[in-house]
Write a protein that holds these residues in place. Structure first.
Motif, mmCIF file in Angstrom:
data_model
loop_
_atom_site.group_PDB
_atom_site.id
_atom_site.type_symbol
_atom_site.label_atom_id
_atom_site.label_comp_id
_atom_site.label_asym_id
_atom_site.label_seq_id
_atom_site.Cartn_x
_atom_site.Cartn_y
_atom_site.Cartn_z
ATOM 1 N N TYR A 24 -17.217 -28.606 -67.873
ATOM 2 C CA TYR A 24 -18.396 -27.913 -67.597
ATOM 3 C C TYR A 24 -18.713 -27.461 -66.157
ATOM 4 O O TYR A 24 -19.860 -27.444 -65.851
ATOM 5 C CB TYR A 24 -19.688 -28.712 -68.422
ATOM 6 N N ARG A 25 -17.795 -27.355 -65.406
ATOM 7 C CA ARG A 25 -17.824 -26.679 -64.060
ATOM 8 C C ARG A 25 -18.600 -27.455 -63.280
ATOM 9 O O ARG A 25 -19.371 -27.033 -62.174
ATOM 10 C CB ARG A 25 -18.356 -25.276 -64.225
ATOM 11 N N THR A 116 -24.133 -26.960 -77.404
ATOM 12 C CA THR A 116 -23.148 -26.636 -76.666
ATOM 13 C C THR A 116 -23.007 -25.140 -76.040
ATOM 14 O O THR A 116 -24.067 -24.384 -76.515
ATOM 15 C CB THR A 116 -21.748 -26.726 -77.602
ATOM 16 N N GLU A 117 -22.427 -24.632 -75.192
ATOM 17 C CA GLU A 117 -22.230 -23.666 -74.511
ATOM 18 C C GLU A 117 -21.665 -22.455 -75.492
ATOM 19 O O GLU A 117 -21.104 -22.775 -76.376
ATOM 20 C CB GLU A 117 -21.561 -23.272 -73.330
ATOM 21 N N LYS A 118 -22.627 -21.291 -75.548
ATOM 22 C CA LYS A 118 -21.942 -20.352 -76.445
ATOM 23 C C LYS A 118 -20.302 -19.897 -76.283
ATOM 24 O O LYS A 118 -19.679 -19.585 -76.935
ATOM 25 C CB LYS A 118 -22.801 -19.054 -76.116
ATOM 26 N N SER A 119 -20.094 -20.263 -74.829
ATOM 27 C CA SER A 119 -18.379 -19.719 -74.458
ATOM 28 C C SER A 119 -17.589 -21.035 -75.004
ATOM 29 O O SER A 119 -16.365 -20.804 -74.749
ATOM 30 C CB SER A 119 -18.542 -19.619 -72.829
ATOM 31 N N ASN A 120 -18.278 -22.325 -75.354
ATOM 32 C CA ASN A 120 -17.292 -23.165 -76.004
ATOM 33 C C ASN A 120 -16.643 -22.786 -77.332
ATOM 34 O O ASN A 120 -17.314 -23.300 -78.333
ATOM 35 C CB ASN A 120 -17.857 -24.717 -76.008
ATOM 36 N N THR A 121 -15.842 -22.189 -77.561
ATOM 37 C CA THR A 121 -15.194 -21.632 -78.728
ATOM 38 C C THR A 121 -14.573 -22.708 -79.429
ATOM 39 O O THR A 121 -14.720 -22.677 -80.855
ATOM 40 C CB THR A 121 -14.048 -20.423 -78.364
ATOM 41 N N ASN A 124 -17.775 -24.296 -80.795
ATOM 42 C CA ASN A 124 -18.360 -23.711 -81.808
ATOM 43 C C ASN A 124 -17.841 -23.405 -83.131
ATOM 44 O O ASN A 124 -18.357 -23.096 -84.233
ATOM 45 C CB ASN A 124 -18.838 -22.324 -81.144
#
Length: 147
Positions: A24-25, A116-121, A124
């Motif tokens: 998560y950077r 969760t982040e939208k970018s966490n494919t 998701n």
């Protein structure tokens, strides 16, 4: 095998937790990760489950108790879920999520929520497979204390 984390897991768990944060950077900080987890385990203010294969920790989930005023019951916040990349695809995330559901049932909580982040494919795709439904009727807001 999925089981509750103990203080004897601290070093290996902190290593996984640090990798999770880097995903998560966030900057790697193993000593701080270990202290954070030690505090959670010692104070008992979160529940941590670990995935273990042949005596080695390969994943974890951490849940925090919160409360729903409208439902007047406990609600679990699944704040962290991580499986080491080399162990993914074996169903460990689903097993950890299932253990979170067991905790929910055992504590008679009204549910488990997560973000969760939208970018966490991967996440998701995972969460709906595990029976979680996206709440599209709410907006999630956050205020950050920068002091």
């Amino acid at each position: 095998m999925i089981r509750s984390a103990t203080l004897s897991d601290l070093s290996a768990l902190a290593n996984l937790f640090d990798q999770y944060r880097v995903f998560y950077r966030k900057e790697s900080d193993l000593p701080a990760a270990e202290q954070f987890l030690k505090d959670r385990l010692t104070l008992g203010d979160s529940v941590i489950y670990v995935a273990e294969i042949e005596g080695k920790l390969v994943g974890f989930t951490q849940l925090y108790p919160i409360f729903s005023s409208t439902r007047m019951r406990r609600l679990w916040l699944l704040n962290d879920l991580f499986v080491h990349p080399a162990q993914r695809g074996q169903g460990l995330s689903l097993q950890l999520l299932d253990q979170a559901k067991v905790l929910c049932r055992e504590t008679k909580a009204c549910g488990v929520m997560l973000e969760t982040e939208k970018s966490n494919t991967i996440g998701n795709r995972l969460y709906p497979r595990a029976g979680f439904q996206q709440n599209e009727g709410s907006n999630f807001y956050e205020w950050t204390n920068n002091e």
